[in-house]
Design a protein around this motif. Structure first.
Motif, PDB file in Angstrom:
ATOM      1  N   GLN A 196     -11.811   3.990 -11.737  1.00 23.85           N
ATOM      2  CA  GLN A 196     -11.363   3.761 -10.351  1.00 23.85           C
ATOM      3  C   GLN A 196     -11.515   4.826  -9.202  1.00 23.85           C
ATOM      4  N   ARG A 197     -11.013   5.991  -9.765  1.00 19.59           N
ATOM      5  CA  ARG A 197     -11.226   7.304  -8.823  1.00 19.59           C
ATOM      6  C   ARG A 197     -12.658   7.386  -8.438  1.00 19.59           C
ATOM      7  N   GLN A 198     -13.729   7.117  -9.224  1.00 18.24           N
ATOM      8  CA  GLN A 198     -15.096   7.189  -8.939  1.00 18.24           C
ATOM      9  C   GLN A 198     -15.505   6.211  -7.864  1.00 18.24           C
ATOM     10  N   CYS A 199     -14.739   4.854  -8.133  1.00 18.90           N
ATOM     11  CA  CYS A 199     -15.158   3.889  -7.184  1.00 18.90           C
ATOM     12  C   CYS A 199     -14.650   4.112  -5.996  1.00 18.90           C
ATOM     13  N   SER A 200     -13.529   4.416  -5.724  1.00 16.70           N
ATOM     14  CA  SER A 200     -12.938   4.802  -4.441  1.00 16.70           C
ATOM     15  C   SER A 200     -13.662   6.029  -3.776  1.00 16.70           C
TER      16      SER A 200
ATOM     17  N   GLN B 298     -17.074   6.654  -4.197  1.00 18.89           N
ATOM     18  CA  GLN B 298     -17.949   6.093  -3.622  1.00 18.89           C
ATOM     19  C   GLN B 298     -17.945   5.304  -2.607  1.00 18.89           C
ATOM     20  N   ARG B 299     -17.024   4.336  -2.533  1.00 16.17           N
ATOM     21  CA  ARG B 299     -16.475   3.540  -1.319  1.00 16.17           C
ATOM     22  C   ARG B 299     -16.450   4.520  -0.008  1.00 16.17           C
ATOM     23  N   GLY B 300     -15.573   5.375  -0.260  1.00 13.09           N
ATOM     24  CA  GLY B 300     -15.285   6.728   1.000  1.00 13.09           C
ATOM     25  C   GLY B 300     -16.773   7.090   1.242  1.00 13.09           C
ATOM     26  N   LYS B 301     -17.652   7.251   0.500  1.00 11.10           N
ATOM     27  CA  LYS B 301     -19.017   8.046   0.719  1.00 11.10           C
ATOM     28  C   LYS B 301     -19.779   7.149   1.462  1.00 11.10           C
ATOM     29  N   VAL B 302     -19.837   5.787   1.121  1.00 15.94           N
ATOM     30  CA  VAL B 302     -20.517   4.546   1.769  1.00 15.94           C
ATOM     31  C   VAL B 302     -19.971   4.356   3.101  1.00 15.94           C
TER      32      VAL B 302
END
Length: 127
Positions: free
Chosen positions: A91-95, A97-101
């Motif tokens: 979940q942390r990594q997905c969040s 990645q979403r922030g980076k995108v």
């Protein structure tokens, strides 16, 4: 039952077998052999996943990934971790990645609108 429940239930079974009779339980036998044996088994299962995937055998890939997950969960238990710890990290990594995108999209729009140069946008996204 959802996948989190399944993982939690399996983790509970693995924990209950730890310290059990190695002659009666495969999981107890792995724990009795120690971390090196557990990690070796994780490596073997990972190799089997790769081989199944290279063969293009979807059913075998599924079965081998299940074996890999199972043995990975034994490794997690060996080090005092649980599936919930891995799910939290995902979940942390997905969040992240979403922030980076999102930052990349905003930077692109600012370049298109002439508010930033491509160089400035790349520096902004890299931060």
């Amino acid at each position: 039952m959802n996948s989190n429940d399944t993982l939690a239930r399996l983790a509970a079974v693995i924990a209950s077998r730890r310290g059990g009779d190695p002659d009666k339980s495969y999981v107890a036998r792995l724990f009795a052999k120690g971390p090196d044996a557990i990690l070796k088994k994780v490596g073997e299962e990972a190799t089997e996943v790769v081989m199944a995937a290279k063969d293009g055998d979807r059913a075998r890939v599924t079965a081998e990934v299940a074996d890999l997950w199972f043995h990975s969960m034994i490794a997690l238990a060996q080090y005092g971790l649980a599936p919930a710890d891995v799910l939290a990290e995902l979940q942390r990594q997905c969040s992240q990645q979403r922030g980076k995108v999102t930052a990349e999209l905003i930077a692109k729009q600012l370049v298109e609108q002439g508010h930033l140069t491509k160089f400035q946008a790349s520096k902004l996204v890299a931060e």
